[in-house]
Design a protein around this motif. Structure first.
Motif, PDB file in Angstrom:
ATOM      1  N   TYR A  78       0.803  -1.372  -0.094  1.00  0.00           N
ATOM      2  CA  TYR A  78      -0.374   0.296   0.006  1.00  0.00           C
ATOM      3  C   TYR A  78       1.087   1.100  -0.318  1.00  0.00           C
ATOM      4  CZ  TYR A  78      -4.191   2.494   0.779  1.00  0.00           C
ATOM      5  OH  TYR A  78      -6.030   3.050   1.391  1.00  0.00           O
ATOM      6  N   ALA A  79       2.083   1.300   0.697  1.00  0.00           N
ATOM      7  CA  ALA A  79       2.806   2.595   0.993  1.00  0.00           C
ATOM      8  C   ALA A  79       3.546   2.902  -0.463  1.00  0.00           C
ATOM      9  CB  ALA A  79       3.745   2.722   2.188  1.00  0.00           C
ATOM     10  N   GLY A  80       4.101   1.399  -0.591  1.00  0.00           N
ATOM     11  CA  GLY A  80       4.287   1.225  -2.387  1.00  0.00           C
ATOM     12  C   GLY A  80       4.609   2.279  -2.792  1.00  0.00           C
ATOM     13  N   VAL A  81       2.629   2.092  -3.349  1.00  0.00           N
ATOM     14  CA  VAL A  81       1.663   2.316  -4.470  1.00  0.00           C
ATOM     15  C   VAL A  81       1.683   4.135  -4.515  1.00  0.00           C
ATOM     16  CG1 VAL A  81      -0.203   2.790  -5.236  1.00  0.00           C
ATOM     17  CG2 VAL A  81       0.249   0.691  -4.628  1.00  0.00           C
ATOM     18  N   TYR A  82       2.024   4.757  -3.155  1.00  0.00           N
ATOM     19  CA  TYR A  82       1.714   5.871  -2.920  1.00  0.00           C
ATOM     20  C   TYR A  82       3.893   6.872  -3.269  1.00  0.00           C
ATOM     21  CZ  TYR A  82      -2.607   6.476  -0.104  1.00  0.00           C
ATOM     22  OH  TYR A  82      -3.890   6.815   0.158  1.00  0.00           O
ATOM     23  N   ASP A  83       4.617   5.681  -2.732  1.00  0.00           N
ATOM     24  CA  ASP A  83       5.863   5.891  -3.259  1.00  0.00           C
ATOM     25  C   ASP A  83       6.019   6.168  -4.425  1.00  0.00           C
ATOM     26  OD1 ASP A  83       8.360   6.178  -2.090  1.00  0.00           O
ATOM     27  OD2 ASP A  83       9.125   4.431  -2.807  1.00  0.00           O
ATOM     28  N   VAL A  84       5.812   5.252  -5.229  1.00  0.00           N
ATOM     29  CA  VAL A  84       5.617   5.215  -6.973  1.00  0.00           C
ATOM     30  C   VAL A  84       5.347   6.563  -7.238  1.00  0.00           C
ATOM     31  CG1 VAL A  84       6.400   2.578  -6.848  1.00  0.00           C
ATOM     32  CG2 VAL A  84       3.986   3.549  -7.758  1.00  0.00           C
ATOM     33  N   TYR A  85       4.198   6.718  -6.828  1.00  0.00           N
ATOM     34  CA  TYR A  85       3.880   8.045  -7.672  1.00  0.00           C
ATOM     35  C   TYR A  85       4.079  10.192  -6.757  1.00  0.00           C
ATOM     36  CZ  TYR A  85       0.479   5.465  -9.563  1.00  0.00           C
ATOM     37  OH  TYR A  85      -0.239   4.476 -11.020  1.00  0.00           O
ATOM     38  N   GLY A  86       5.142   9.717  -5.535  1.00  0.00           N
ATOM     39  CA  GLY A  86       5.539  10.657  -5.627  1.00  0.00           C
ATOM     40  C   GLY A  86       5.002  11.341  -4.280  1.00  0.00           C
ATOM     41  N   LEU A  87       4.044  10.520  -3.751  1.00  0.00           N
ATOM     42  CA  LEU A  87       3.110  11.649  -2.402  1.00  0.00           C
ATOM     43  C   LEU A  87       3.590  10.520  -0.860  1.00  0.00           C
ATOM     44  CD1 LEU A  87      -0.183  10.414  -4.082  1.00  0.00           C
ATOM     45  CD2 LEU A  87       1.049  12.665  -3.686  1.00  0.00           C
ATOM     46  N   LEU A  88       5.097  10.411  -0.933  1.00  0.00           N
ATOM     47  CA  LEU A  88       5.286  10.173   0.732  1.00  0.00           C
ATOM     48  C   LEU A  88       6.425  11.262   0.723  1.00  0.00           C
ATOM     49  CD1 LEU A  88       5.752   6.491   1.128  1.00  0.00           C
ATOM     50  CD2 LEU A  88       3.521   7.806   1.788  1.00  0.00           C
ATOM     51  N   PRO A  89       6.633  12.333   1.077  1.00  0.00           N
ATOM     52  CA  PRO A  89       7.729  13.184   1.158  1.00  0.00           C
ATOM     53  C   PRO A  89       7.356  13.682   2.442  1.00  0.00           C
ATOM     54  CG  PRO A  89       6.011  14.886   0.060  1.00  0.00           C
ATOM     55  CD  PRO A  89       5.602  12.961  -0.163  1.00  0.00           C
ATOM     56  N   PRO A  90       8.462  14.128   2.951  1.00  0.00           N
ATOM     57  CA  PRO A  90       8.634  14.694   4.776  1.00  0.00           C
ATOM     58  C   PRO A  90       7.711  15.125   5.202  1.00  0.00           C
ATOM     59  CG  PRO A  90      10.417  14.920   3.815  1.00  0.00           C
ATOM     60  CD  PRO A  90       9.776  14.432   2.879  1.00  0.00           C
ATOM     61  N   ASN A  91       6.550  15.800   4.198  1.00  0.00           N
ATOM     62  CA  ASN A  91       4.906  16.711   4.616  1.00  0.00           C
ATOM     63  C   ASN A  91       4.359  15.730   4.550  1.00  0.00           C
ATOM     64  OD1 ASN A  91       6.211  17.011   2.255  1.00  0.00           O
ATOM     65  ND2 ASN A  91       4.897  19.010   1.861  1.00  0.00           N
ATOM     66  N   THR A  92       4.264  14.004   4.328  1.00  0.00           N
ATOM     67  CA  THR A  92       2.808  13.673   4.294  1.00  0.00           C
ATOM     68  C   THR A  92       2.713  12.776   5.823  1.00  0.00           C
ATOM     69  OG1 THR A  92       3.961  13.426   2.034  1.00  0.00           O
ATOM     70  CG2 THR A  92       2.110  11.762   3.013  1.00  0.00           C
ATOM     71  N   VAL A  93       1.080  12.926   6.581  1.00  0.00           N
ATOM     72  CA  VAL A  93       0.740  12.531   6.823  1.00  0.00           C
ATOM     73  C   VAL A  93      -0.231  11.252   5.828  1.00  0.00           C
ATOM     74  CG1 VAL A  93      -0.683  12.473   8.642  1.00  0.00           C
ATOM     75  CG2 VAL A  93       1.118  14.746   8.553  1.00  0.00           C
ATOM     76  N   LEU A  94       0.244  10.233   7.324  1.00  0.00           N
ATOM     77  CA  LEU A  94      -0.718   8.802   6.486  1.00  0.00           C
ATOM     78  C   LEU A  94      -1.618   8.778   7.806  1.00  0.00           C
ATOM     79  CD1 LEU A  94       2.386   6.936   5.048  1.00  0.00           C
ATOM     80  CD2 LEU A  94       0.557   8.115   3.562  1.00  0.00           C
ATOM     81  N   ALA A  95      -2.873   8.803   7.447  1.00  0.00           N
ATOM     82  CA  ALA A  95      -4.003   8.426   8.504  1.00  0.00           C
ATOM     83  C   ALA A  95      -4.216   7.389   9.167  1.00  0.00           C
ATOM     84  CB  ALA A  95      -5.517   9.382   8.735  1.00  0.00           C
ATOM     85  N   HIS A  96      -4.484   6.833   9.998  1.00  0.00           N
ATOM     86  CA  HIS A  96      -4.179   5.368  10.773  1.00  0.00           C
ATOM     87  C   HIS A  96      -2.988   4.152  10.516  1.00  0.00           C
ATOM     88  CE1 HIS A  96      -8.499   5.998  10.671  1.00  0.00           C
ATOM     89  NE2 HIS A  96      -8.652   6.191   8.805  1.00  0.00           N
ATOM     90  N   ALA A  97      -2.747   4.050   9.391  1.00  0.00           N
ATOM     91  CA  ALA A  97      -1.294   2.757   9.297  1.00  0.00           C
ATOM     92  C   ALA A  97      -1.329   1.411  10.296  1.00  0.00           C
ATOM     93  CB  ALA A  97      -0.359   3.690   9.561  1.00  0.00           C
ATOM     94  N   LEU A  98      -2.605   0.882  10.611  1.00  0.00           N
ATOM     95  CA  LEU A  98      -3.009  -0.390  11.396  1.00  0.00           C
ATOM     96  C   LEU A  98      -2.163  -1.506  10.878  1.00  0.00           C
ATOM     97  CD1 LEU A  98      -6.744   0.348  12.135  1.00  0.00           C
ATOM     98  CD2 LEU A  98      -4.760   2.035  13.447  1.00  0.00           C
TER      99      LEU A  98
END
Length: 271
Positions: A78-98
């Motif tokens: 799941y996190a990998g999907v966001y990463d390949v689209y450049g959506l995991l920079p330091p100012n990203t907040v990911l809700a839940h992450a359970l």
């Protein structure tokens, strides 16, 4: 501070939309990003089905072997999907992450993104318990959120209480692993409290630059504080505090605490 909030989780986005959002994030590194991730098992499975490895834009500019998309793996994370689209920079907040797996925790830490579990909502929807202690030991930035659409209270004090109970539930599952500080342990009260504060050791989204923390005996003039709060309306509810309200807030709460949500009504302040 501007916040970019994609339409809920990745499963409600097309690859084209995620690519466009990633381009916006790249164009404006100061843009804060908030998204949901790994709230429940069904959501994770659906996301992996919607974004199979072959549909992703290569490994992305940031992803490498051992990250969210592994060259030897047939499916991404799941996190990998966001990463390949450049959506995991330091100012990203990911809700839940359970329900993150080890690769995802490593990836999120490597990107210096942050996580904000929402324990009130997570309990209410039976989504699960965030392993906050494990995330802290892994060096991940951790805060807390209310997610009132899935929960039942806008109070951050209630969220802190529920985060403490969540840590106890996780700790009850078994003895903690050796050579860890917080993993599978009850969180000390002071550590639980700092998860919600802009004064936390590593605040999410660079919020230490924008949040106002009220303290008893603050030497700043009330008018100056009121001006700062008005300039950053995202950090406090509307309407902005009047100078007299600032004095009342400092009197009714312990140091470093703001009165928000329903607690304003309990303190006799306009809600």
């Amino acid at each position: 501070m501007c916040i970019m909030r994609p339409p809920h989780p990745a499963l409600s986005c097309t690859g084209e939309l995620l690519a466009g959002l990633g381009a916006l994030a790249t164009a404006d590194p100061a843009l804060a990003i908030q998204m949901h991730i790994s709230e429940n098992a069904a959501e994770i499975a659906f996301t992996k089905a919607l974004f199979p490895r072959g549909s992703l834009p290569g490994l992305g500019a940031n992803a490498t072997t051992g990250d969210g998309v592994d060259e030897k793996e047939e499916e991404t994370t799941y996190a990998g999907v966001y990463d390949v689209y450049g959506l995991l920079p330091p100012n990203t907040v990911l809700a839940h992450a359970l329900h993150l797996d080890e690769r995802e925790v490593t990836l999120i830490h490597a990107r210096d993104a942050g996580i904000a579990p929402c324990p009130t909502s997570n309990f209410n929807l039976r989504s699960g318990c965030a392993c906050v202690g494990m995330l802290l030991d892994a060096g991940v930035k951790v805060g807390l959120g209310t997610d009132v659409s899935g929960g039942f209270s806008p109070s951050m004090l209630a969220v802190v209480q529920h985060a403490s109970m969540c840590a106890k539930v996780v700790a009850a599952a078994g003895p903690p692993p050796a050579h860890t500080t917080f993993t599978d342990r009850q969180l000390p009260s002071p550590r639980s409290s700092t998860l919600r504060r802009s004064a936390a050791p590593r605040p999410l989204c660079f919020l230490q630059q924008d949040c106002v923390v009220l303290q008893r005996g603050d030497s700043k003039a009330p008018e100056s504080l009121a001006t700062r709060i008005t300039r950053h309306p995202l950090t406090v509810p509307r309407p902005p505090f009047a100078p007299a309200e600032l004095d009342a807030l400092a009197a009714v709460r312990p140091p470093d605490e703001c009165v928000l949500g329903m607690d304003r009504a309990k303190a006799g302040l306009p809600y």
